[in-house]
Scaffold this active site. Structure first.
Site, PDB file in Angstrom:
ATOM      1  N   ASP A  56      -8.358  -2.677   1.168  1.00 37.13           N
ATOM      2  CA  ASP A  56      -8.475  -1.048   1.823  1.00 37.13           C
ATOM      3  C   ASP A  56      -8.678  -0.165   0.837  1.00 37.13           C
ATOM      4  OD1 ASP A  56      -5.823  -0.879   0.087  1.00 37.13           O
ATOM      5  OD2 ASP A  56      -4.712  -0.444   1.419  1.00 37.13           O
ATOM      6  N   LYS A  63      -9.874  -6.464   7.831  1.00 34.04           N
ATOM      7  CA  LYS A  63      -9.559  -5.977   6.719  1.00 34.04           C
ATOM      8  C   LYS A  63      -8.001  -6.190   7.504  1.00 34.04           C
ATOM      9  CE  LYS A  63      -6.219  -2.890   7.232  1.00 34.04           C
ATOM     10  NZ  LYS A  63      -5.908  -1.686   6.896  1.00 34.04           N
TER      11      LYS A  63
END
Length: 233
Positions: free
Chosen positions: A155, A137
């Site tokens: 996320d 991420k």
């Protein structure tokens, strides 16, 4: 470097409830509801964004933005940060939480960047994720926003919103990344992520504000859970 190309029928991911065309249409509506979506972290260089993103774990962007101006002034480059000690760094980032672990990650990252990449943040997913404290991420955030490489950060907000609406299916961030990436052109990956994040923060919270949602008529959660409850009553 070019970004990843996702198979339109990604293996192990399964099919999300919505088609690619429906996903693109839904994202267009969400973009109108959240115009000019972008990361809320403040930065001027790829190095600064990487530091800020590492600090943002389990912390609000607002708090990170209060910490980073003094931090970047003291450590403007990976080379400068690599010379710091945990004793020097920890008090400066303490308010972001988990400061001991984050301090080790930041120092390890800066040292690795200097030793492996000449002090420059690499524009490559594999190289980024081999740096201490950098997961997929975080790498996608830096690639997409600061390095011009298509990236689709997933996320908790992206997971929650995309599953509720039905444009993705699964609780594995990489699976959801593949599903969204397959449905969207690479040029839309980063804005799609930013838009879903803002929608999750402002509207589609853990307790969603469905009456304010611009795509509730297309949302599986609204149809099955919210509308269904109302009908049963």
């Amino acid at each position: 470097m070019t970004g990843l190309q996702y198979d339109p029928m990604p293996r192990k991911a399964g099919r999300p409830p919505k088609s690619a065309a429906e996903t693109r249409a839904i994202l267009k509506k969400l973009e109108r509801q959240h115009p000019n979506a972008d990361t809320e972290l403040h930065y001027t260089t790829p190095f600064e964004l990487l530091v800020a993103t590492i600090l943002s774990a389990q912390c609000t962007d607002e708090r990170v933005n209060r910490v980073t101006p003094a931090l970047f002034a003291r450590y403007p480059t990976a080379a400068a940060l690599s010379k710091a000690t945990t004793g020097e760094l920890e008090p400066q980032i303490q308010s972001t939480g988990f400061f001991r672990a984050k301090s080790k990650s930041l120092l390890g990252m800066a040292t690795a960047v200097c030793e492996r990449h000449g002090g420059e943040i690499p524009a490559d997913m594999d190289a980024l994720t081999k740096l201490p404290g950098v997961g997929r991420k975080t790498a996608n955030v830096v690639l997409g926003h600061a390095l011009g490489v298509p990236g689709l950060p997933v996320d908790r907000h992206v997971l929650r919103v995309s599953n509720r609406i039905g444009i993705a299916k699964g609780d594995d961030p990489e699976v959801v990344e593949r599903q969204l990436g397959a449905a969207l052109p690479t040029a839309k990956w980063i804005v799609a992520s930013d838009t879903l994040i803002l929608h999750g923060r402002r509207i589609c919270k853990p307790k969603p504000l469905c009456d304010r949602c611009g795509v509730r008529d297309e949302c599986l959660h609204y149809r099955k859970v919210v509308t269904g409850v109302r009908r049963r009553r």
